[in-house]
Write a protein that holds these residues in place. Sequence first.
Motif, PDB file in Angstrom:
ATOM      1  N   VAL A 189       0.738  -1.105  -0.005  1.00 47.52           N
ATOM      2  CA  VAL A 189       0.104  -0.013  -0.111  1.00 47.52           C
ATOM      3  C   VAL A 189       0.879   1.186  -0.009  1.00 47.52           C
ATOM      4  CG1 VAL A 189      -1.752   1.329   1.355  1.00 47.52           C
ATOM      5  CG2 VAL A 189      -1.887  -1.318   1.028  1.00 47.52           C
ATOM      6  N   ILE A 190       1.807   1.219   0.745  1.00 44.89           N
ATOM      7  CA  ILE A 190       2.843   2.407   0.683  1.00 44.89           C
ATOM      8  C   ILE A 190       3.504   2.726  -0.590  1.00 44.89           C
ATOM      9  CG2 ILE A 190       5.015   3.234   1.580  1.00 44.89           C
ATOM     10  CD1 ILE A 190       4.640   1.702   4.017  1.00 44.89           C
ATOM     11  N   TRP A 191       3.760   1.544  -1.376  1.00 44.99           N
ATOM     12  CA  TRP A 191       4.247   1.717  -2.808  1.00 44.99           C
ATOM     13  C   TRP A 191       3.225   2.507  -3.405  1.00 44.99           C
ATOM     14  CZ3 TRP A 191       2.702   0.497  -7.516  1.00 44.99           C
ATOM     15  CH2 TRP A 191       3.250   0.871  -8.665  1.00 44.99           C
ATOM     16  N   LEU A 192       1.952   2.139  -3.503  1.00 49.58           N
ATOM     17  CA  LEU A 192       0.722   2.412  -4.220  1.00 49.58           C
ATOM     18  C   LEU A 192       0.467   3.916  -4.042  1.00 49.58           C
ATOM     19  CD1 LEU A 192      -1.880   1.616  -5.995  1.00 49.58           C
ATOM     20  CD2 LEU A 192      -3.137   1.530  -3.530  1.00 49.58           C
ATOM     21  N   HIS A 193       0.480   4.522  -2.785  1.00 49.80           N
ATOM     22  CA  HIS A 193       0.381   5.749  -2.697  1.00 49.80           C
ATOM     23  C   HIS A 193       1.599   6.677  -3.080  1.00 49.80           C
ATOM     24  CE1 HIS A 193      -3.248   5.165  -0.347  1.00 49.80           C
ATOM     25  NE2 HIS A 193      -2.820   4.419   0.487  1.00 49.80           N
ATOM     26  N   LEU A 194       2.548   6.227  -3.123  1.00 47.94           N
ATOM     27  CA  LEU A 194       3.926   6.770  -3.652  1.00 47.94           C
ATOM     28  C   LEU A 194       3.967   7.024  -5.072  1.00 47.94           C
ATOM     29  CD1 LEU A 194       6.696   5.693  -1.157  1.00 47.94           C
ATOM     30  CD2 LEU A 194       5.548   7.942  -1.203  1.00 47.94           C
ATOM     31  N   ASN A 195       3.043   6.129  -6.014  1.00 42.10           N
ATOM     32  CA  ASN A 195       3.098   5.863  -7.197  1.00 42.10           C
ATOM     33  C   ASN A 195       1.692   6.030  -8.133  1.00 42.10           C
ATOM     34  OD1 ASN A 195       6.299   4.787  -8.132  1.00 42.10           O
ATOM     35  ND2 ASN A 195       5.471   3.874  -6.005  1.00 42.10           N
ATOM     36  N   TYR A 196       0.982   6.691  -7.335  1.00 39.58           N
ATOM     37  CA  TYR A 196      -0.684   6.926  -7.684  1.00 39.58           C
ATOM     38  C   TYR A 196      -0.584   7.495  -9.151  1.00 39.58           C
ATOM     39  CZ  TYR A 196      -5.298   5.764  -6.162  1.00 39.58           C
ATOM     40  OH  TYR A 196      -6.423   5.188  -5.909  1.00 39.58           O
ATOM     41  N   ASN A 197       0.127   8.115  -9.253  1.00 45.48           N
ATOM     42  CA  ASN A 197       0.213   9.002 -10.660  1.00 45.48           C
ATOM     43  C   ASN A 197       0.871   8.374 -11.846  1.00 45.48           C
ATOM     44  OD1 ASN A 197      -1.892  11.184  -9.921  1.00 45.48           O
ATOM     45  ND2 ASN A 197      -0.284  11.691  -8.766  1.00 45.48           N
ATOM     46  N   GLU A 198       1.440   7.360 -11.450  1.00 45.26           N
ATOM     47  CA  GLU A 198       2.590   6.770 -12.451  1.00 45.26           C
ATOM     48  C   GLU A 198       1.680   5.750 -13.345  1.00 45.26           C
ATOM     49  OE1 GLU A 198       5.829   6.932 -12.596  1.00 45.26           O
ATOM     50  OE2 GLU A 198       5.301   8.574 -10.999  1.00 45.26           O
TER      51      GLU A 198
END
Length: 279
Positions: free
Chosen positions: A37-46
């Motif tokens: 989930v942490i990765w997801l929030h850091l990469n939401y606009n990727e």
Amino acid sequence: MTIKECVKKYSSLLKNTTHIPNKEVEILILHILQKNVIWLHLNYNETFDKEKELKKLVKKRATDYPLEYLTNKASFYGEIFEVATNVLIPRPETELLVEQAVEILKDIPNPRVIEIGTGSGIISVMLAKLIKNIKIVAVDINDDALTLASKNAKKHEVEDKITFIKSNLYENVDKEEFIMTISNPPYIANNYKLPKNVEFEPRNALFGGEIGDELLKAIIEQTYKKDIPYLLCEMGYDQKRPLEEYFKKFNIENYSFYKDYSKFDRGFVIKFKKENKNV
């Protein structure tokens, strides 16, 4: 298309399936990418380049196919367990059964416990993690369940505390001294109409007979005959009264029922008087 755009696009396909469509699409994306989930929030606009794979999973989920079977994972007692088709999906309510057992076992040195119908192994694994010096025999009639339960025991590094056996109730279990039997057995009446999402789960892990409590009663009787002091079982919300009546057949020191998160009757704890049983 970005991850954010994918979530917005595909959540619309799940609005009639779940009350958290955005969250479920995110879970499927994380499953595909094997990220947290942490990765997801850091990469939401990727950019997300596995839309085809996501679309396939979302369409299957939209048929009410369980999310846990799509991701092969379920959360239980704050831990992640592997799940698989043909094995019952863990329910949050079963955490209460584990809590009831821990309350008793925490004060017993070197307890020996038997679990009937281990399924994915969640109950035995959690007891093995929570209780020091415990030894558990976990039985099931389903080969797929035993394979999965063994995998979960290894995943959580408690395989040395649990012995898995294929057995119908106590049938193939060697005679030994157990302090407790614990079980979340099938307890639904055969003619009960299941919700659509539950229809994907194994029927033999859900249906307990014409009335529904037949297997529960068999476990009560056999546990009593084997001189096992404690019996803890999950049950159906409408089975308290008939089971309480059935308890009268046995020499019981005390018993109690507990409720689930929705305040429905969900399980019982029995302490039998220790003596020779001739029921």
